[in-house]
Design an enzyme around this catalytic site. Structure first.
Site, short mmCIF file in Angstrom:
data_model
loop_
_atom_site.label_atom_id
_atom_site.label_comp_id
_atom_site.label_asym_id
_atom_site.label_seq_id
_atom_site.Cartn_x
_atom_site.Cartn_y
_atom_site.Cartn_z
N ASP A 139 -21.74 47.02 16.21
CA ASP A 139 -21.26 45.65 16.34
C ASP A 139 -20.56 45.21 15.04
O ASP A 139 -19.51 44.58 15.07
CB ASP A 139 -22.42 44.71 16.67
CG ASP A 139 -23.19 45.20 17.89
OD1 ASP A 139 -22.59 45.24 18.98
OD2 ASP A 139 -24.37 45.58 17.75
N HIS A 166 -28.95 43.67 19.51
CA HIS A 166 -27.78 44.40 19.98
C HIS A 166 -27.60 44.07 21.47
O HIS A 166 -28.05 44.79 22.35
CB HIS A 166 -27.94 45.91 19.78
CG HIS A 166 -26.85 46.68 20.47
ND1 HIS A 166 -25.53 46.60 20.09
CD2 HIS A 166 -26.88 47.50 21.54
CE1 HIS A 166 -24.80 47.36 20.89
NE2 HIS A 166 -25.60 47.91 21.79
P1 NAX Z 1 -26.02 59.68 28.03
O1 NAX Z 1 -26.60 59.28 29.35
O2 NAX Z 1 -24.72 60.41 27.98
O3 NAX Z 1 -27.08 60.57 27.24
C1 NAX Z 1 -28.42 60.25 27.15
C2 NAX Z 1 -29.17 61.55 27.05
O4 NAX Z 1 -30.53 61.22 26.81
C3 NAX Z 1 -29.12 62.39 28.34
O5 NAX Z 1 -28.69 63.70 28.02
C4 NAX Z 1 -30.56 62.36 28.85
O6 NAX Z 1 -30.94 63.55 29.49
C5 NAX Z 1 -31.32 62.14 27.55
N1 NAX Z 1 -32.64 61.52 27.72
C6 NAX Z 1 -33.06 60.62 28.63
N2 NAX Z 1 -34.36 60.34 28.46
C7 NAX Z 1 -34.77 61.06 27.39
C8 NAX Z 1 -36.01 61.22 26.74
N3 NAX Z 1 -37.11 60.59 27.17
N4 NAX Z 1 -36.08 62.07 25.69
C9 NAX Z 1 -34.99 62.75 25.27
N5 NAX Z 1 -33.79 62.65 25.86
C10 NAX Z 1 -33.68 61.83 26.91
O7 NAX Z 1 -25.98 58.32 27.18
P2 NAX Z 1 -25.20 58.06 25.81
O8 NAX Z 1 -23.82 57.58 26.12
O9 NAX Z 1 -25.35 59.20 24.90
O10 NAX Z 1 -26.01 56.76 25.29
C11 NAX Z 1 -27.35 56.90 24.85
C12 NAX Z 1 -27.97 55.53 24.63
O11 NAX Z 1 -27.27 54.80 23.63
C13 NAX Z 1 -27.98 54.62 25.87
O12 NAX Z 1 -29.24 53.98 25.97
C14 NAX Z 1 -26.92 53.59 25.53
O13 NAX Z 1 -27.15 52.35 26.20
C15 NAX Z 1 -27.11 53.45 24.04
N6 NAX Z 1 -26.03 52.84 23.27
C16 NAX Z 1 -26.36 52.06 22.21
C17 NAX Z 1 -25.42 51.47 21.40
C18 NAX Z 1 -25.81 50.63 20.23
O14 NAX Z 1 -24.90 50.08 19.58
N7 NAX Z 1 -27.07 50.48 19.88
C19 NAX Z 1 -23.97 51.63 21.71
C20 NAX Z 1 -23.66 52.79 22.56
C21 NAX Z 1 -24.64 53.05 23.67
O15 NAX Z 1 -24.38 52.15 24.72
#
Ligand code: NAX
Length: 331
Positions: free
Chosen positions: A166, A194
């Site tokens: 952000d 966030h």
């Molecule tokens: P993806 O869905 O591409 O990847 C997430 C990965 O996490 C998947 O490979 C899944 O298998 C794995 N996963 C799920 N549960 C798990 C667990 N218990 N232990 C280990 N791995 C697990 O999502 P991606 O685009 O990489 O985003 C990841 C996270 O970041 C999401 O929650 C998203 O909302 C969050 N974000 C946070 C942001 C921030 O500024 N704080 C911005 C970007 C993003 O939106």
């Protein structure tokens, strides 16, 4: 022949969860190249996925090895949090369930909360006592709170959540509007959660040597600027058909690098458990203006607050209290 890297330091263990996801794919290469912990700091990467992600993780590990990074001494892939977090000195909690169309924020809190209970316990059991944790997986402030509450053996000061994306969005927008490179914009930071309630505070910002509030109209700062920063994630999804990944990874590197190596006097945004700063209830994971020095985060606790900033802080406190109430049984 590549450049010779002087490696006199012991390798550190760095864990990344959700390592086969979109953010992981951008993040791992930045960490492995030395952008986060320094170009002379060897690393052992410990990557966590859930069983359905393990095949994709195998592919990611093949590619990491194929990149032959001089700093990477080993890469471990696992679906066992205790293996992934063992001895870790830095942890990126990225993995979580993404929000789907039918989910509102409280559904997301409920779906992801339990993940951070298990991961908090595993960190408590096996990680370095000085571990630095950044939570990226959403809702990241409350997930950091849950992980910290389940790791009583580690100071809550070691658990943070990411609002740097952000901040970087706010800096990028100001730079574009002023027609200067992003490097000329400093000390703009984020208050709160966030989420779209967060407040990018321009009042101490400096743009090409000038005070931001004198460079830009107040109407823009409290109107379009605020609105654009708050809704940028959605705009990226609309344009790209996928959520922010490379920019999120880059922000995670910025956050951890500044914590690890220092922010050089600059103000940076980090969400961490409140110790009552600015009237924010104790324990809420809230984004504050910070400086980093000697591996510590120092909250700048004495900035003047005007009426608008106060109302935004209160709005974020209310939203985060509501999230905390929804996960009370996990704390
Ligand atoms: P993806 O869905 O591409 O990847 C997430 C990965 O996490 C998947 O490979 C899944 O298998 C794995 N996963 C799920 N549960 C798990 C667990 N218990 N232990 C280990 N791995 C697990 O999502 P991606 O685009 O990489 O985003 C990841 C996270 O970041 C999401 O929650 C998203 O909302 C969050 N974000 C946070 C942001 C921030 O500024 N704080 C911005 C970007 C993003 O939106």
């Amino acid at each position: 022949m590549g450049t010779k890297v002087e490696q006199t330091k012991e390798p550190i263990r760095v864990a990344v969860t959700g390592a086969a996801g979109n953010i992981g794919y951008a993040l791992l290469w930045r960490i492995a190249s030395g952008d986060c912990f320094g170009h002379n700091q060897p690393l052992i990467l410990q990557l966590l996925e859930i069983p359905p992600g393990m095949q994709r993780l195998d592919g990611v590990i093949m590619e990491l090895k194929d990149s032959a990074f001089p700093l990477v001494h080993d890469v471990i892939g696992t679906d066992d949090p205790e293996l992934a977090f063992k001895g870790a000195e830095a942890i990126f909690l990225v993995g979580s369930r993404p929000r789907t169309k039918d989910m509102d924020r409280s559904d997301l809190v409920a779906a992801n909360g339990p993940i951070f209970v298990g991961q908090g316990k595993a960190i408590d059991a096996v990680s370095s006592r000085d571990v630095k944790v950044i939570t990226v997986g959403n809702p990241c402030n409350t997930n950091a709170l849950i992980a910290s509450a389940n790791a009583p053996g580690i100071s809550s000061r070691q658990f943070t959540a990411m609002t740097r994306l952000d901040q970087n969005r706010a800096v990028g927008l100001m730079a574009e509007k002023a027609g200067v490179p992003a490097s000329k914009v400093q000390d703009v930071f984020i208050w709160g959660n966030h989420a779209n309630t967060m407040y990018p505070d321009p009042r101490f910002g400096v743009v090409d040597g000038n005070i931001a509030t004198e460079v830009f109209e107040n109407d823009w700062l409290q109107g379009d600027f605020l609105e654009t920063v708050a809704t940028r994630g959605k705009a990226v999804i609309m344009a790209r058909g996928a959520s922010s990944a490379a920019s999120a990874a880059s922000a995670a590197v910025d956050h951890m690098r500044d914590w690890w190596l220092g922010s050089n006097g600059r103000i940076v945004s980090m969400a961490l458990p409140s110790e009552g700063w600015y009237g924010v209830p104790e324990g809420l994971v809230f984004s504050f203006p910070c400086r980093c020095e000697g591996g510590e985060i120092i909250v700048i606790g004495d900035l003047p607050i005007d009426e608008f900033a106060q109302s935004k802080i209160e709005e974020n406190v209310a939203a985060l209290l509501e999230e905390r109430n929804a996960v009370n049984d996990l704390l």
